[in-house]
Design a protein around this motif. Structure first.
Motif, PDB file in Angstrom:
ATOM      1  N   ILE A 116       0.844  -1.190   0.000  1.00  0.00           N
ATOM      2  CA  ILE A 116       0.000   0.000   0.000  1.00  0.00           C
ATOM      3  C   ILE A 116       0.881   1.242   0.000  1.00  0.00           C
ATOM      4  N   TYR A 117       0.252   2.340  -0.302  1.00  0.00           N
ATOM      5  CA  TYR A 117       0.899   3.637  -0.219  1.00  0.00           C
ATOM      6  C   TYR A 117       0.194   4.441   0.875  1.00  0.00           C
ATOM      7  N   VAL A 118       0.985   5.185   1.633  1.00  0.00           N
ATOM      8  CA  VAL A 118       0.430   5.961   2.746  1.00  0.00           C
ATOM      9  C   VAL A 118       0.726   7.435   2.521  1.00  0.00           C
ATOM     10  N   LEU A 119      -0.330   8.234   2.492  1.00  0.00           N
ATOM     11  CA  LEU A 119      -0.196   9.690   2.456  1.00  0.00           C
ATOM     12  C   LEU A 119      -0.247  10.194   3.888  1.00  0.00           C
ATOM     13  N   THR A 120       0.774  10.923   4.281  1.00  0.00           N
ATOM     14  CA  THR A 120       0.865  11.365   5.664  1.00  0.00           C
ATOM     15  C   THR A 120       1.524  12.741   5.709  1.00  0.00           C
ATOM     16  N   THR A 121       1.735  13.269   6.897  1.00  0.00           N
ATOM     17  CA  THR A 121       2.332  14.592   7.021  1.00  0.00           C
ATOM     18  C   THR A 121       3.812  14.555   6.642  1.00  0.00           C
ATOM     19  N   GLY A 122       4.341  15.719   6.309  1.00  0.00           N
ATOM     20  CA  GLY A 122       5.725  15.789   5.856  1.00  0.00           C
ATOM     21  C   GLY A 122       6.740  15.400   6.907  1.00  0.00           C
ATOM     22  N   ARG A 123       6.383  15.474   8.176  1.00  0.00           N
ATOM     23  CA  ARG A 123       7.317  15.115   9.244  1.00  0.00           C
ATOM     24  C   ARG A 123       7.429  13.607   9.441  1.00  0.00           C
ATOM     25  N   THR A 124       6.451  12.872   8.957  1.00  0.00           N
ATOM     26  CA  THR A 124       6.449  11.427   9.176  1.00  0.00           C
ATOM     27  C   THR A 124       7.505  10.758   8.297  1.00  0.00           C
ATOM     28  N   THR A 125       8.327   9.941   8.901  1.00  0.00           N
ATOM     29  CA  THR A 125       9.365   9.211   8.174  1.00  0.00           C
ATOM     30  C   THR A 125       9.147   7.721   8.336  1.00  0.00           C
ATOM     31  N   CYS A 126       9.942   6.938   7.611  1.00  0.00           N
ATOM     32  CA  CYS A 126       9.747   5.496   7.610  1.00  0.00           C
ATOM     33  C   CYS A 126       9.975   4.861   8.991  1.00  0.00           C
ATOM     34  N   ASP A 127      10.826   5.489   9.806  1.00  0.00           N
ATOM     35  CA  ASP A 127      11.085   4.884  11.111  1.00  0.00           C
ATOM     36  C   ASP A 127       9.876   4.972  12.051  1.00  0.00           C
ATOM     37  N   LYS A 128       8.863   5.696  11.649  1.00  0.00           N
ATOM     38  CA  LYS A 128       7.643   5.779  12.448  1.00  0.00           C
ATOM     39  C   LYS A 128       6.588   4.781  11.992  1.00  0.00           C
ATOM     40  N   MET A 129       6.888   4.008  10.964  1.00  0.00           N
ATOM     41  CA  MET A 129       5.975   2.986  10.476  1.00  0.00           C
ATOM     42  C   MET A 129       6.190   1.685  11.249  1.00  0.00           C
ATOM     43  N   PRO A 130       5.202   0.763  11.229  1.00  0.00           N
ATOM     44  CA  PRO A 130       5.355  -0.518  11.941  1.00  0.00           C
ATOM     45  C   PRO A 130       6.604  -1.274  11.499  1.00  0.00           C
ATOM     46  N   ALA A 131       7.254  -1.963  12.447  1.00  0.00           N
ATOM     47  CA  ALA A 131       8.489  -2.694  12.136  1.00  0.00           C
ATOM     48  C   ALA A 131       8.222  -3.880  11.232  1.00  0.00           C
ATOM     49  N   GLU A 132       6.984  -4.351  11.156  1.00  0.00           N
ATOM     50  CA  GLU A 132       6.647  -5.536  10.361  1.00  0.00           C
ATOM     51  C   GLU A 132       6.587  -5.248   8.865  1.00  0.00           C
ATOM     52  N   VAL A 133       6.816  -3.998   8.459  1.00  0.00           N
ATOM     53  CA  VAL A 133       6.722  -3.676   7.030  1.00  0.00           C
ATOM     54  C   VAL A 133       7.995  -2.999   6.570  1.00  0.00           C
ATOM     55  N   LYS A 134       8.283  -3.152   5.296  1.00  0.00           N
ATOM     56  CA  LYS A 134       9.342  -2.377   4.665  1.00  0.00           C
ATOM     57  C   LYS A 134       8.756  -1.054   4.195  1.00  0.00           C
ATOM     58  N   CYS A 135       9.532  -0.014   4.372  1.00  0.00           N
ATOM     59  CA  CYS A 135       9.023   1.331   4.058  1.00  0.00           C
ATOM     60  C   CYS A 135       9.981   2.035   3.099  1.00  0.00           C
ATOM     61  N   GLU A 136       9.388   2.639   2.079  1.00  0.00           N
ATOM     62  CA  GLU A 136      10.164   3.405   1.102  1.00  0.00           C
ATOM     63  C   GLU A 136       9.563   4.803   0.998  1.00  0.00           C
ATOM     64  N   ASP A 137      10.428   5.795   1.107  1.00  0.00           N
ATOM     65  CA  ASP A 137       9.996   7.187   0.984  1.00  0.00           C
ATOM     66  C   ASP A 137       9.909   7.512  -0.515  1.00  0.00           C
ATOM     67  N   VAL A 138       8.687   7.626  -1.041  1.00  0.00           N
ATOM     68  CA  VAL A 138       8.500   7.852  -2.475  1.00  0.00           C
ATOM     69  C   VAL A 138       8.736   9.321  -2.819  1.00  0.00           C
ATOM     70  N   TRP A 139       8.002  10.210  -2.191  1.00  0.00           N
ATOM     71  CA  TRP A 139       8.225  11.648  -2.343  1.00  0.00           C
ATOM     72  C   TRP A 139       7.573  12.391  -1.186  1.00  0.00           C
ATOM     73  N   ARG A 140       8.001  13.625  -0.998  1.00  0.00           N
ATOM     74  CA  ARG A 140       7.408  14.454   0.043  1.00  0.00           C
ATOM     75  C   ARG A 140       7.452  15.915  -0.382  1.00  0.00           C
ATOM     76  N   ARG A 141       6.454  16.634   0.060  1.00  0.00           N
ATOM     77  CA  ARG A 141       6.374  18.078  -0.191  1.00  0.00           C
ATOM     78  C   ARG A 141       6.579  18.794   1.127  1.00  0.00           C
ATOM     79  N   THR A 142       7.748  19.282   1.366  1.00  0.00           N
ATOM     80  CA  THR A 142       8.207  19.949   2.586  1.00  0.00           C
ATOM     81  C   THR A 142       8.152  19.015   3.789  1.00  0.00           C
ATOM     82  N   ALA A 143       9.183  19.059   4.595  1.00  0.00           N
ATOM     83  CA  ALA A 143       9.302  18.163   5.746  1.00  0.00           C
ATOM     84  C   ALA A 143       8.765  18.839   7.003  1.00  0.00           C
TER      85      ALA A 143
END
Length: 550
Positions: A509-536
């Protein structure tokens, strides 16, 4: 003949530029525009014109007049931002023309011409005519109802000799109305008051009734108010307004409770909707809404108060307009929930009072008017050149600098300088034509430049375009912590109801979230890739790709 041609060109250009040009220059903004546009599109697609639905569920926050207008606009012109905002623009035009007719009949052609330039070019009318929301349709329908109400109350001379003579300003013209004229006025009053009831609900009756009662209390013409209860007005009002309320209540048993109690009484009496503002809030809104003509408004207020102190009694018509404006402002000042659009119905009346003060007192007090306009204009000109200087970074930061702000400052300053300076000359009526030129010129530039400014990025349209360009199916998208405006905008543009991220995903799945959210805040059971972001930051948006660990 040549002067009439100049006025005609100026009026047509002003109405077009201020109400209709570039309605879709930016995407739908805020939480309300995309929600209302969604409901209108749903009505068009489903064919259910009775129950407003948001994401499949009944939505009783507002009556259907705006939804009907936008749905018809979508049907005839296609789904777009321009179509969504067209009902508000048309409503603003109708209100302006109706009020101009009233100004012409009561005060003469000069006042009507000034109104046709000043009112449409005010910030409040421009802003809300470009909004896919219920505020302008409601304000416009109430304005269109108050005009025939003034005719019924005997405030409007229908014979030119009565208007042009120096007759008693408190004269009752009701006896001059023919039977057919009175019936037409009563029918129009019921018609437009019914439309106002369909635009925002019981507030239409409260604002109209409150204004008329205040007028009657001052003029002691209580019997005249009974003309507004003529059977023709009541029948037309019921035929226009009641069918939808009855049908919606029959189909949705909780409609009256949700709409009347929660979205009217609770919104007015409690801070539940969290639109809490100080009691003086609407004083500032009125001053902003009348830009760039706020200096003239301040002059008109001071001049009129001085005249009243000298025992000059208000005319019946001026009292009607003042009651209309003040009751609206006071009523919503009492409310525990305050938003700028609530007092939009007062702006047309204030605009006509302002224009009347200029045409009535301006010639005798031209120096005070000129100084009141010139001083703020010169101050804004200085501010413009300070902003234009790229060295003054502190000042730019203080005014939330953007090129659009700089151009707006330039337009307001130039308009007031021209208005004040040219008003000193004998042909001062043309001062308004000259003053409107910088406003229209800057609007022309800003409209074309807006897509390239930070303002346009506040809409979710560009996020939706990027998601489509990346060929990401909306069904594979989840959201987490997005602002309401962003979420509702994406829902409209992607034509879907994006669901919240819950639990640990079991598929890609893809997750749309706030610019401050990074992959280390996602559940450990999933692999996370930062696709793009508009301002952090919290105002930005990030797209993350989550893949379950296998």
């Amino acid at each position: 003949m040549l002067s009439r041609l100049f006025w005609l060109i100026a009026i047509v250009a002003t109405l077009y530029f201020c109400y209709f040009r570039q309605l879709g220059v930016v995407g739908l903004m805020g939480p309300d525009e995309p929600r209302y546009a969604w409901i209108a599109r749903d009505m068009m697609e489903s064919g259910d014109w009775i129950t407003p639905r948001l994401y499949g569920s009944p939505w009783f926050e507002k009556p259907p007049l705006y939804y009907w207008g936008a749905a018809l606009s979508f049907k005839f012109f296609g789904v777009s931002e321009t179509s969504a905002r067209l009902p508000s623009a048309i409503a603003a035009l109708l209100a302006t023309l109706a009020l101009a007719w009233l100004a012409w009949r009561v005060y003469g052609s000069a006042t009507a011409r000034w109104l046709l330039l000043l009112l449409p070019s005010s910030a409040g009318m421009i802003g809300f005519s470009h909004s896919a929301a219920t505020d302008m349709p409601f304000s416009a329908m109430l304005t269109c109802a108050m005009v025939p109400a003034a005719v019924q109350l005997g405030l409007v001379p229908l014979a030119s000799e009565d208007r042009e003579s120096n007759a008693d300003p408190n004269r009752n013209f009701a006896s001059d109305l023919s039977r057919n004229t009175f019936f037409v006025a009563a029918a129009l009053f019921g018609l437009f008051l019914g439309y106002a009831m369909l635009a925002k609900g019981p507030a239409a009756i409260i604002l109209c009734g409150g204004a008329v009662v205040c007028w009657a209390a001052y003029t002691k013409r209580w019997k005249d108010t009974l003309r507004l209860l003529h059977p023709i007005a009541i029948v037309v009002f019921c035929v226009v307004a009641l069918p939808w309320y009855l049908l919606c209540a029959a189909r949705n048993p909780d409609f009256l409770r949700v709409f009347i109690l929660e979205h009217n009484f609770k919104r007015f009496l409690t801070p539940e909707f969290q639109h809490i503002q100080p009691f003086w809030y609407y004083a500032g809104i009125v001053l902003i809404a009348l830009l760039p003509w706020t200096p003239a408004l301040i002059w008109a207020m001071v001049t009129s108060i001085r005249s009243l102190i000298r025992d000059t009694r208000l005319s019946a018509m001026s009292c009607f307009l003042l009651s209309w404006a003040l009751f609206c402002v006071v009523f919503f000042t009492i409310s525990r929930s305050k938003l700028p659009g609530y007092i939009l119905p007062a702006i047309p009346a204030i605009g006509l009072l302002l224009v009347r003060a200029i045409t009535n007192f301006g010639a005798a007090r031209r120096w005070s008017f000129a100084i009141t306009s010139l001083l703020p204009g010169i101050a804004l000109a200085v501010l413009f050149f300070a902003l234009f200087s790229h060295n003054d970074q502190i000042l730019k930061k203080a005014v939330a600098y953007t090129p659009a702000i700089e151009l707006a400052v330039a337009a307001i300053g130039a308009a007031n300088i021209l208005l004040g300076f040219l008003f000193l000359f004998p042909r001062r009526n043309f001062a308004m034509i000259a003053a409107i030129v910088p406003v229209l010129f800057v609007m022309y530039i800003v409209d074309d430049a807006l897509p390239f400014t930070p303002i346009s990025s506040q809409s979710a349209r560009y996020l939706a375009d990027q998601i489509r360009a990346d060929e990401i199916p909306p069904a594979n998208i989840r959201v987490a912590g997005l602002k309401r405006a962003t979420l509702y905008g994406l829902n409209f543009y992607l034509h879907t109801d994006l669901r919240d991220l819950t639990g640990t995903p079991t598929r890609d799945i893809y997750v749309l979230t706030t610019g401050r959210t990074t992959c280390d805040k996602m559940p450990a059971e999933v692999k996370c890739e930062d696709v793009w972001r508009r301002t952090a930051d919290d105002d930005g948006v990030a797209l993350l790709h989550l893949t379950p660990n296998r």
